[in-house]
Design an enzyme around this catalytic site. Sequence first.
Site, PDB file in Angstrom:
ATOM      1  N   LYS A   1      30.754  44.186  30.998  1.00 44.69           N
ATOM      2  CA  LYS A   1      31.824  44.698  30.127  1.00 44.69           C
ATOM      3  C   LYS A   1      33.047  43.790  30.181  1.00 44.69           C
ATOM      4  O   LYS A   1      33.668  43.510  29.163  1.00 44.69           O
ATOM      5  CB  LYS A   1      32.215  46.118  30.530  1.00 44.69           C
ATOM      6  CG  LYS A   1      31.167  47.170  30.233  1.00 44.69           C
ATOM      7  CD  LYS A   1      31.660  48.537  30.688  1.00 44.69           C
ATOM      8  CE  LYS A   1      30.606  49.607  30.492  1.00 44.69           C
ATOM      9  NZ  LYS A   1      31.049  50.917  31.032  1.00 44.69           N
ATOM     10  N   GLY A   2      33.432  43.349  31.379  1.00 50.14           N
ATOM     11  CA  GLY A   2      34.624  42.529  31.561  1.00 50.14           C
ATOM     12  C   GLY A   2      35.649  43.243  32.414  1.00 50.14           C
ATOM     13  O   GLY A   2      35.846  44.451  32.268  1.00 50.14           O
TER      14      GLY A   2
ATOM     15  N   LYS B   1      37.714  51.669  24.806  1.00 50.20           N
ATOM     16  CA  LYS B   1      36.463  51.758  25.551  1.00 50.20           C
ATOM     17  C   LYS B   1      35.257  51.827  24.615  1.00 50.20           C
ATOM     18  O   LYS B   1      34.227  51.189  24.867  1.00 50.20           O
ATOM     19  CB  LYS B   1      36.490  52.988  26.463  1.00 50.20           C
ATOM     20  CG  LYS B   1      35.256  53.150  27.323  1.00 50.20           C
ATOM     21  CD  LYS B   1      35.382  54.354  28.237  1.00 50.20           C
ATOM     22  CE  LYS B   1      34.126  54.527  29.092  1.00 50.20           C
ATOM     23  NZ  LYS B   1      34.246  55.700  30.001  1.00 50.20           N
TER      24      LYS B   1
ATOM     25  N   ARG C   1      24.201  36.783  32.216  1.00 54.54           N
ATOM     26  CA  ARG C   1      24.479  38.080  32.833  1.00 54.54           C
ATOM     27  C   ARG C   1      25.473  38.782  31.914  1.00 54.54           C
ATOM     28  O   ARG C   1      26.552  38.263  31.640  1.00 54.54           O
ATOM     29  CB  ARG C   1      25.082  37.874  34.229  1.00 54.54           C
ATOM     30  CG  ARG C   1      25.445  39.147  34.971  1.00 54.54           C
ATOM     31  CD  ARG C   1      26.005  38.783  36.353  1.00 54.54           C
ATOM     32  NE  ARG C   1      26.128  39.954  37.201  1.00 54.54           N
ATOM     33  CZ  ARG C   1      27.277  40.484  37.597  1.00 54.54           C
ATOM     34  NH1 ARG C   1      28.425  39.947  37.196  1.00 54.54           N
ATOM     35  NH2 ARG C   1      27.300  41.528  38.377  1.00 54.54           N
TER      36      ARG C   1
ATOM     37  N   ASP D   1      30.060  32.296  37.350  1.00 51.98           N
ATOM     38  CA  ASP D   1      30.793  33.484  36.916  1.00 51.98           C
ATOM     39  C   ASP D   1      31.754  33.151  35.774  1.00 51.98           C
ATOM     40  O   ASP D   1      32.222  32.023  35.650  1.00 51.98           O
ATOM     41  CB  ASP D   1      31.594  34.075  38.072  1.00 51.98           C
ATOM     42  CG  ASP D   1      30.742  34.953  38.970  1.00 51.98           C
ATOM     43  OD1 ASP D   1      29.634  35.319  38.556  1.00 51.98           O
ATOM     44  OD2 ASP D   1      31.184  35.269  40.087  1.00 51.98           O
TER      45      ASP D   1
END
Length: 307
Positions: A188-189, A202, A185, A134
């Site tokens: 967006k965060g 955004k 993978r 991750d």
Amino acid sequence: MDIGSELYRKTLLTISGNSLVEKLTLKYGGKLAAKFIASQELGGALQVIGDLNRKGILVTLDHLGEGIRALSEASGYREEYIRLVRGIEQAGVNSNVSLKPTQMGLALDPEACYANIRAVVREAAAAGNFVRIDMEDSPYTQATIDMVKRLHGEGLTNVGTVIQAYLRRTQADVRDLIQSGVNLRLVKGAYKEPAEVAYQKKSEVIDNFKAIIRMHLDQGVYTAIASHDDTIIRWVREYASENRISQDKFEFQMLYGLRMNEQARLASEGYRVRCYVPYGKMWYPYYTRRLAEKPANLMMVLQNMFR
């Protein structure tokens, strides 16, 4: 991100960082967190995976934990992950593995962290499984990328990482990692980052997300798209159709507890769908990030609270 959603996210993350709020949530919020957490034990998580597989949904299994204070904790997580890999194999379920670098000691001792992660990746390689490292907040971005490339250099190519669209450095990282053959993978965060590091609007995040998805699809690189956003999912489906990209060249990834009916529907339509399934007792940081993503998640929990 737009001003309203960003204010909501920052406010909730700030509140959740309060020690009293954390203490009260840990004491009283376990049943509510179960909406997003499959189980506190491996056995329960494996049962959930089996149920999802029977619906045609693939899984990535994550043992929760991050930000440890001693390397002895990292050793415990390493052993749990080795047990997890073996558990997946013994249960015969279709699931990859996901772990966090700080969980394995990155903030304390990078070399010890690398040794811990390598042990898990080797165990997974022996079982024919894949490990996703991750991506955490930006201070760890480069170290995480370097670690994955180092593992590939040792021949352990059954490991990939996560790339966050809201970081300004992301497109350069994607080009480099695609060239290095690293499976990614795309997300967006979800962390709180300063404007000099991450896009704040955004629209900018969405544009960058689409750009890195295109970079993968256009080069025929297998693409894992992690999003619950209908606009993104619809755009990917249309882009793939228009460019004659087959459904086996990409997968949609979503989180356990969110849009489960949509996950099943996409799988029934022949799309590859992977559900990120977390388990374990260290659920608070993960849980608060899920609530901070959007007000609808918090409303869903509050509704369950008063039923």
